[in-house]
Design an enzyme around this catalytic site. Structure first.
Site, short mmCIF file in Angstrom:
data_model
loop_
_atom_site.label_atom_id
_atom_site.label_comp_id
_atom_site.label_asym_id
_atom_site.label_seq_id
_atom_site.Cartn_x
_atom_site.Cartn_y
_atom_site.Cartn_z
N LEU A 170 28.11 61.50 -19.40
CA LEU A 170 28.88 62.29 -20.88
C LEU A 170 28.99 63.01 -20.66
O LEU A 170 28.43 63.89 -19.27
CB LEU A 170 27.73 62.43 -21.63
CG LEU A 170 26.97 61.18 -22.50
CD1 LEU A 170 25.98 60.95 -23.02
CD2 LEU A 170 28.44 59.88 -23.11
N ASP A 235 12.54 61.82 -12.96
CA ASP A 235 13.98 62.14 -13.22
C ASP A 235 14.26 62.81 -14.31
O ASP A 235 15.48 63.80 -14.29
CB ASP A 235 14.26 60.24 -13.54
CG ASP A 235 15.96 60.09 -13.59
OD1 ASP A 235 16.42 60.07 -12.30
OD2 ASP A 235 16.82 59.85 -14.40
N LYS A 239 17.12 66.18 -13.83
CA LYS A 239 18.59 66.37 -15.15
C LYS A 239 18.05 67.22 -16.07
O LYS A 239 19.50 67.69 -16.05
CB LYS A 239 18.74 65.41 -16.47
CG LYS A 239 18.86 64.06 -15.18
CD LYS A 239 18.47 62.70 -16.51
CE LYS A 239 19.04 61.66 -15.81
NZ LYS A 239 19.29 60.48 -16.61
#
Length: 370
Positions: A170, A235, A239
């Protein structure tokens, strides 16, 4: 009028012309070495066989044990399977030699792994004149010195394609960078950054135990084989660090408050034992769900960054009017409040998991180098 005649025999001249033409055609515009032929790397190999990748030439591919640089084998549609049982022993030097011998003006290393040791080489490769395109978050979302080494290496002229590290491609990082180029500044950030956790809590309405949904998500390929990789929140934290650092916040890994979903007794187990005890997740989450429902809220696993640089990742209650309460499937959502997008945040939303969209992000970053 006089003329100087080429004394090379016609046949030899024709052969030389053909040889030069072939050489020109044989030298690719962009030469690529692919590290990692797992789920995402395998999807990328399929894209290499489409017209969109016509300007690329794969000159090397490797999994964790074997590699291949032979053009005939690299052209095989069964390359991924072949690497499981044949090929040279893994050796980065051989792969880089194949890049150097390609004659390409643009030489790219694509890292489709989650390997921290490989990620630690990114800065070195950039400094040596290679471009790096990656889905590997271990460097940019790891310890702060690694991030700083990456920024220093980029000064040498190499380019770092990292679209696939956040949101499965994205346009989050590209949008943030464009805003900063225009003089805008990120003030706060909030969102759902995990496709697997998005799916789990979009589905979790109390009618089925969380462990049942988790097993289903694992079967669908939404989670890692060991779901603790997703449930831990680490995780998502990586990000968040990548976005924050690209926005100018020099956060260390210890500055993100990570509230994971794995109880302490289950953290040190081997994967098989953990999977056998998934039901131990059910009661605590059922209690949290019931409490949220009583207040007209739902549970969502959110990442948040405030204007002071405080970062947090964890499960929170949100009202039904909250944007994250209206997500679908594996949707990711990134709500960026900036100096100019202040009254209402800029929201980027879409599927945030899946090998195909992640591989497309990798391909897009490679093609952007041309």
């Amino acid at each position: 009028m006089s003329a100087v005649l080429d004394t090379v025999p016609v046949g030899a001249a024709s052969a030389a012309t053909v040889s030069r033409t072939f050489a020109a055609e044989a030298a690719p515009t962009i030469a690529v070495v692919l590290l990692g032929t797992g789920v995402v790397g395998g999807a990328l190999l399929k894209l290499f066989n489409t017209p969109a990748a016509a300007s690329l030439r794969l000159v090397g591919a490797a999994n964790s044990r074997r590699q291949q640089t032979d053009p005939t084998n690299l052209a095989s549609r069964s390359l991924r399977e072949q690497l499981n049982h044949q090929g040279d022993a893994r050796d980065n030097a051989g792969l880089l030699a194949a890049l150097d011998a390609s004659g390409a003006a643009i030489r790219v290393i694509v890292d489709a792994t989650a390997s921290a040791p490989l990620a630690s080489r990114h800065a070195e490769w950039l400094a040596r004149g290679y471009h790096v395109v990656t889905a590997n978050k271990a460097l940019a979302g790891g310890e702060l010195p690694g991030w700083r080494a990456l920024q220093a290496a980029l000064a040498s002229g190499g380019r770092y394609g990292d679209s696939a590290t956040v949101g499965a491609g994205l346009p989050v990082l590209s949008t943030l960078r464009r805003l900063r180029t225009c003089g805008d500044s990120l003030l706060t950030l909030e969102g759902v950054f995990s496709g697997s956790l998005s799916w789990l809590f979009n589905q979790y309405d109390g009618s089925r135990p969380f462990s049942v949904l988790l097993r289903e998500a694992r079967q669908l390929g939404y989670t890692e084989p060991d779901p603790r990789s997703d449930l831990s929140g680490e995780d998502v934290a990586r990000k968040l660090l990548i976005i924050a650092r690209n926005a100018g916040f020099s956060l260390g890994t210890d500055e993100v408050d990570v509230q994971g979903l794995v109880p302490e007794p289950l953290r040190a187990l081997d994967a098989e034992s953990f999977l056998a005890r998934l039901e131990e997740l059910d009661a605590p989450l059922a209690k949290l769900h019931a409490e949220a429902k009583s207040r007209g809220c739902v549970l969502r696993f959110l990442a948040r960054l405030n204007q002071r640089g405080r970062a947090r990742v964890g499960l929170v209650e949100v009202p039904l009017t909250h944007p994250a309460a209206r997500l679908y499937g594996t949707d990711n959502q990134f709500a960026l409040t900036t100096t100019r997008y202040n009254t209402q945040p800029l929201v980027i939303q879409g599927p945030g998991a899946g090998p195909e969209v992640t591989a497309q992000a990798l391909l897009g970053d490679v093609l952007a180098l041309g």
